[in-house]
Motif scaffolding. Structure first.
Motif, PDB file in Angstrom:
ATOM      1  N   LEU A   1       0.850  -1.184   0.000  1.00 18.14           N
ATOM      2  CA  LEU A   1       0.000   0.000   0.000  1.00 18.14           C
ATOM      3  C   LEU A   1       0.887   1.235   0.000  1.00 18.14           C
ATOM      4  O   LEU A   1       1.810   1.349   0.806  1.00 18.14           O
ATOM      5  CB  LEU A   1      -0.901   0.002   1.242  1.00 18.14           C
ATOM      6  CG  LEU A   1      -1.879   1.174   1.394  1.00 18.14           C
ATOM      7  CD1 LEU A   1      -2.954   1.101   0.308  1.00 18.14           C
ATOM      8  CD2 LEU A   1      -2.520   1.150   2.778  1.00 18.14           C
ATOM      9  N   LEU A   2       0.613   2.150  -0.932  1.00 16.88           N
ATOM     10  CA  LEU A   2       1.329   3.427  -0.984  1.00 16.88           C
ATOM     11  C   LEU A   2       0.397   4.513  -0.467  1.00 16.88           C
ATOM     12  O   LEU A   2      -0.709   4.687  -0.981  1.00 16.88           O
ATOM     13  CB  LEU A   2       1.769   3.739  -2.413  1.00 16.88           C
ATOM     14  CG  LEU A   2       2.470   5.084  -2.636  1.00 16.88           C
ATOM     15  CD1 LEU A   2       3.776   5.154  -1.848  1.00 16.88           C
ATOM     16  CD2 LEU A   2       2.728   5.325  -4.122  1.00 16.88           C
ATOM     17  N   VAL A   3       0.846   5.213   0.573  1.00 13.53           N
ATOM     18  CA  VAL A   3       0.058   6.291   1.175  1.00 13.53           C
ATOM     19  C   VAL A   3       0.735   7.614   0.852  1.00 13.53           C
ATOM     20  O   VAL A   3       1.935   7.781   1.090  1.00 13.53           O
ATOM     21  CB  VAL A   3      -0.050   6.123   2.706  1.00 13.53           C
ATOM     22  CG1 VAL A   3      -0.934   7.221   3.302  1.00 13.53           C
ATOM     23  CG2 VAL A   3      -0.586   4.741   3.062  1.00 13.53           C
ATOM     24  N   ILE A   4      -0.023   8.543   0.305  1.00 13.72           N
ATOM     25  CA  ILE A   4       0.496   9.881   0.005  1.00 13.72           C
ATOM     26  C   ILE A   4      -0.305  10.879   0.830  1.00 13.72           C
ATOM     27  O   ILE A   4      -1.530  10.966   0.700  1.00 13.72           O
ATOM     28  CB  ILE A   4       0.386  10.205  -1.490  1.00 13.72           C
ATOM     29  CG1 ILE A   4       1.108   9.135  -2.313  1.00 13.72           C
ATOM     30  CG2 ILE A   4       0.971  11.578  -1.785  1.00 13.72           C
ATOM     31  CD1 ILE A   4       0.914   9.279  -3.808  1.00 13.72           C
ATOM     32  N   LEU A   5       0.384  11.592   1.701  1.00 12.00           N
ATOM     33  CA  LEU A   5      -0.264  12.524   2.628  1.00 12.00           C
ATOM     34  C   LEU A   5       0.210  13.941   2.337  1.00 12.00           C
ATOM     35  O   LEU A   5       1.407  14.227   2.387  1.00 12.00           O
ATOM     36  CB  LEU A   5       0.069  12.143   4.074  1.00 12.00           C
ATOM     37  CG  LEU A   5      -0.314  13.151   5.163  1.00 12.00           C
ATOM     38  CD1 LEU A   5      -1.823  13.352   5.206  1.00 12.00           C
ATOM     39  CD2 LEU A   5       0.202  12.694   6.523  1.00 12.00           C
TER      40      LEU A   5
ATOM     41  N   SER B   1      14.449   5.551  -0.696  1.00 11.11           N
ATOM     42  CA  SER B   1      13.863   6.844  -0.321  1.00 11.11           C
ATOM     43  C   SER B   1      13.958   7.151   1.167  1.00 11.11           C
ATOM     44  O   SER B   1      13.956   8.322   1.560  1.00 11.11           O
ATOM     45  CB  SER B   1      12.397   6.909  -0.766  1.00 11.11           C
ATOM     46  OG  SER B   1      11.649   5.857  -0.173  1.00 11.11           O
ATOM     47  N   THR B   2      14.035   6.130   2.014  1.00 17.34           N
ATOM     48  CA  THR B   2      14.155   6.388   3.452  1.00 17.34           C
ATOM     49  C   THR B   2      15.596   6.647   3.870  1.00 17.34           C
ATOM     50  O   THR B   2      15.843   7.062   5.004  1.00 17.34           O
ATOM     51  CB  THR B   2      13.608   5.195   4.258  1.00 17.34           C
ATOM     52  OG1 THR B   2      14.301   4.001   3.864  1.00 17.34           O
ATOM     53  CG2 THR B   2      12.117   5.012   4.021  1.00 17.34           C
TER      54      THR B   2
ATOM     55  N   VAL C   1       9.583  10.235   4.070  1.00 16.24           N
ATOM     56  CA  VAL C   1       9.105   8.886   3.769  1.00 16.24           C
ATOM     57  C   VAL C   1       9.257   8.011   5.002  1.00 16.24           C
ATOM     58  O   VAL C   1      10.266   8.080   5.708  1.00 16.24           O
ATOM     59  CB  VAL C   1       9.887   8.263   2.592  1.00 16.24           C
ATOM     60  CG1 VAL C   1       9.481   6.808   2.386  1.00 16.24           C
ATOM     61  CG2 VAL C   1       9.643   9.053   1.311  1.00 16.24           C
ATOM     62  N   MET C   2       8.249   7.213   5.272  1.00 15.74           N
ATOM     63  CA  MET C   2       8.335   6.235   6.346  1.00 15.74           C
ATOM     64  C   MET C   2       7.715   4.928   5.877  1.00 15.74           C
ATOM     65  O   MET C   2       6.836   4.919   5.011  1.00 15.74           O
ATOM     66  CB  MET C   2       7.627   6.725   7.609  1.00 15.74           C
ATOM     67  CG  MET C   2       6.129   6.927   7.472  1.00 15.74           C
ATOM     68  SD  MET C   2       5.293   7.235   9.048  1.00 15.74           S
ATOM     69  CE  MET C   2       5.465   5.636   9.833  1.00 15.74           C
ATOM     70  N   LYS C   3       8.206   3.828   6.433  1.00 21.62           N
ATOM     71  CA  LYS C   3       7.676   2.507   6.123  1.00 21.62           C
ATOM     72  C   LYS C   3       7.138   1.878   7.396  1.00 21.62           C
ATOM     73  O   LYS C   3       7.561   2.213   8.504  1.00 21.62           O
ATOM     74  CB  LYS C   3       8.764   1.610   5.533  1.00 21.62           C
ATOM     75  CG  LYS C   3       9.339   2.073   4.214  1.00 21.62           C
ATOM     76  CD  LYS C   3      10.437   1.126   3.745  1.00 21.62           C
ATOM     77  CE  LYS C   3      11.054   1.591   2.436  1.00 21.62           C
ATOM     78  NZ  LYS C   3      12.147   0.681   1.990  1.00 21.62           N
TER      79      LYS C   3
ATOM     80  N   LEU D   1       4.092   2.124   2.621  1.00 27.97           N
ATOM     81  CA  LEU D   1       5.085   3.191   2.536  1.00 27.97           C
ATOM     82  C   LEU D   1       4.312   4.497   2.451  1.00 27.97           C
ATOM     83  O   LEU D   1       3.396   4.626   1.633  1.00 27.97           O
ATOM     84  CB  LEU D   1       5.990   3.009   1.320  1.00 27.97           C
ATOM     85  CG  LEU D   1       7.134   4.025   1.164  1.00 27.97           C
ATOM     86  CD1 LEU D   1       8.337   3.360   0.494  1.00 27.97           C
ATOM     87  CD2 LEU D   1       6.695   5.233   0.339  1.00 27.97           C
ATOM     88  N   GLU D   2       4.660   5.446   3.314  1.00 26.76           N
ATOM     89  CA  GLU D   2       3.961   6.734   3.339  1.00 26.76           C
ATOM     90  C   GLU D   2       4.886   7.849   2.893  1.00 26.76           C
ATOM     91  O   GLU D   2       5.986   8.012   3.419  1.00 26.76           O
ATOM     92  CB  GLU D   2       3.445   7.045   4.741  1.00 26.76           C
ATOM     93  CG  GLU D   2       2.758   8.414   4.843  1.00 26.76           C
ATOM     94  CD  GLU D   2       2.277   8.722   6.248  1.00 26.76           C
ATOM     95  OE1 GLU D   2       1.397   7.982   6.740  1.00 26.76           O
ATOM     96  OE2 GLU D   2       2.803   9.679   6.860  1.00 26.76           O
ATOM     97  N   MET D   3       4.446   8.594   1.896  1.00 25.67           N
ATOM     98  CA  MET D   3       5.135   9.805   1.450  1.00 25.67           C
ATOM     99  C   MET D   3       4.362  10.989   2.005  1.00 25.67           C
ATOM    100  O   MET D   3       3.205  11.222   1.641  1.00 25.67           O
ATOM    101  CB  MET D   3       5.175   9.868  -0.080  1.00 25.67           C
ATOM    102  CG  MET D   3       5.800  11.134  -0.632  1.00 25.67           C
ATOM    103  SD  MET D   3       7.559  11.259  -0.227  1.00 25.67           S
ATOM    104  CE  MET D   3       7.991  12.813  -1.019  1.00 25.67           C
ATOM    105  N   ARG D   4       4.992  11.718   2.924  1.00 23.97           N
ATOM    106  CA  ARG D   4       4.345  12.861   3.576  1.00 23.97           C
ATOM    107  C   ARG D   4       4.893  14.148   2.977  1.00 23.97           C
ATOM    108  O   ARG D   4       6.110  14.362   2.953  1.00 23.97           O
ATOM    109  CB  ARG D   4       4.604  12.831   5.080  1.00 23.97           C
ATOM    110  CG  ARG D   4       3.970  13.987   5.856  1.00 23.97           C
ATOM    111  CD  ARG D   4       4.353  13.914   7.327  1.00 23.97           C
ATOM    112  NE  ARG D   4       3.770  15.012   8.082  1.00 23.97           N
ATOM    113  CZ  ARG D   4       2.596  14.965   8.696  1.00 23.97           C
ATOM    114  NH1 ARG D   4       1.886  13.847   8.656  1.00 23.97           N
ATOM    115  NH2 ARG D   4       2.124  16.004   9.360  1.00 23.97           N
ATOM    116  N   CYS D   5       4.000  14.994   2.501  1.00 21.13           N
ATOM    117  CA  CYS D   5       4.388  16.253   1.862  1.00 21.13           C
ATOM    118  C   CYS D   5       3.838  17.408   2.698  1.00 21.13           C
ATOM    119  O   CYS D   5       2.622  17.649   2.707  1.00 21.13           O
ATOM    120  CB  CYS D   5       3.840  16.325   0.439  1.00 21.13           C
ATOM    121  SG  CYS D   5       4.180  14.858  -0.562  1.00 21.13           S
ATOM    122  N   ASN D   6       4.718  18.099   3.413  1.00 17.59           N
ATOM    123  CA  ASN D   6       4.312  19.195   4.290  1.00 17.59           C
ATOM    124  C   ASN D   6       4.472  20.519   3.550  1.00 17.59           C
ATOM    125  O   ASN D   6       5.566  21.075   3.462  1.00 17.59           O
ATOM    126  CB  ASN D   6       5.152  19.190   5.565  1.00 17.59           C
ATOM    127  CG  ASN D   6       4.708  20.269   6.541  1.00 17.59           C
ATOM    128  OD1 ASN D   6       3.753  21.012   6.299  1.00 17.59           O
ATOM    129  ND2 ASN D   6       5.410  20.377   7.658  1.00 17.59           N
TER     130      ASN D   6
END
Length: 223
Positions: free
Chosen positions: A4-8, A92-93, A137-139, A149-154
């Motif tokens: 699962l790829l999570v993009i936040l 990426s991590t 990025v965090m897993k 895997l979560e890609m967080r874009c602040n």
């Protein structure tokens, strides 16, 4: 490789200050935000491609003493974009430069005919954006055993003018149809062509109807 790829996306909706991260001179962590969370699951075709890369890696490792994580190998039967995404998931991590190849594309439909009052934003419509310093990025694994895997874009730490444009256009989302797409930037010939790894259409999103997450829920359970 995640199941699962999570993009936040953390989106500031207060008008930013020239001298702070958000409205009233507050820092990015103090500002009110909208959060857009996107969940992407792999297609069957993509899973088969990834399984093929795993099989070839095991074969090469057995017969040529090559590390199974040597993602530079040339897998002729796999699309370059698939190989690139696998490298990105692995690196990426650890590698900020490689993490910063995450690319987002957003395009408002019928911009010229329905949103002419926002003509000053026309030059940015559909233009790719590389997520660099604002990305993390965090897993992990969910309680149900799903690897993610979560890609967080602040976006709070974007430049003043980028945040100003974003806070200006957010209230107009209720009248817009917005196409979003994501890919990993290709920088070498053997990584071409780029391929959209996920996309969606956001139709008439009214931020005033978003549920509000209570403050106590936002606090970490442990430090």
């Amino acid at each position: 490789i995640p199941e699962l790829l999570v993009i936040l996306f953390v989106l500031p909706y207060e008008s930013p200050s020239m001298f702070g991260g958000g409205g009233g001179g507050k820092s990015g962590t103090e500002c009110n935000s909208d959060e857009l969370v996107i969940y992407l699951r792999p297609t069957q075709h993509f899973i088969e491609e990834m399984n093929s890369t795993d099989n070839q890696e095991r074969h090469q490792h057995k017969n040529a003493a090559v590390s199974p994580l040597n993602v530079e190998n040339d897998y002729n039967t796999i699309r370059p974009a698939t190989r690139l995404f696998k490298r990105w998931c692995i690196l990426s991590t650890q590698d900020a430069a490689f993490r910063s190849r995450f690319k987002c594309m957003a395009k408002v439909r019928d911009f010229e005919t329905r949103h002419s009052n926002l003509s000053y934003l026309k030059q940015y419509n559909g233009r790719p954006v590389i997520i660099t310093e604002s990305g993390r990025v965090m897993k992990g694994t969910t309680c149900g055993g799903v690897r993610f895997l979560e890609m967080r874009c602040n976006l709070h730490i974007w430049s003043f003018f980028a945040r100003k444009g974003l806070s200006t256009i957010l209230p107009h989302f209720a009248n817009m149809r917005l196409d979003l797409g994501f890919t990993i930037e290709a920088t070498k010939d053997d990584e071409m062509p780029e391929c959209t790894m996920g996309s969606l259409c956001m139709n008439f999103i009214n931020e005033k109807l978003f549920p509000v997450i209570p403050y106590r829920v936002q606090q970490p359970l442990a430090t």
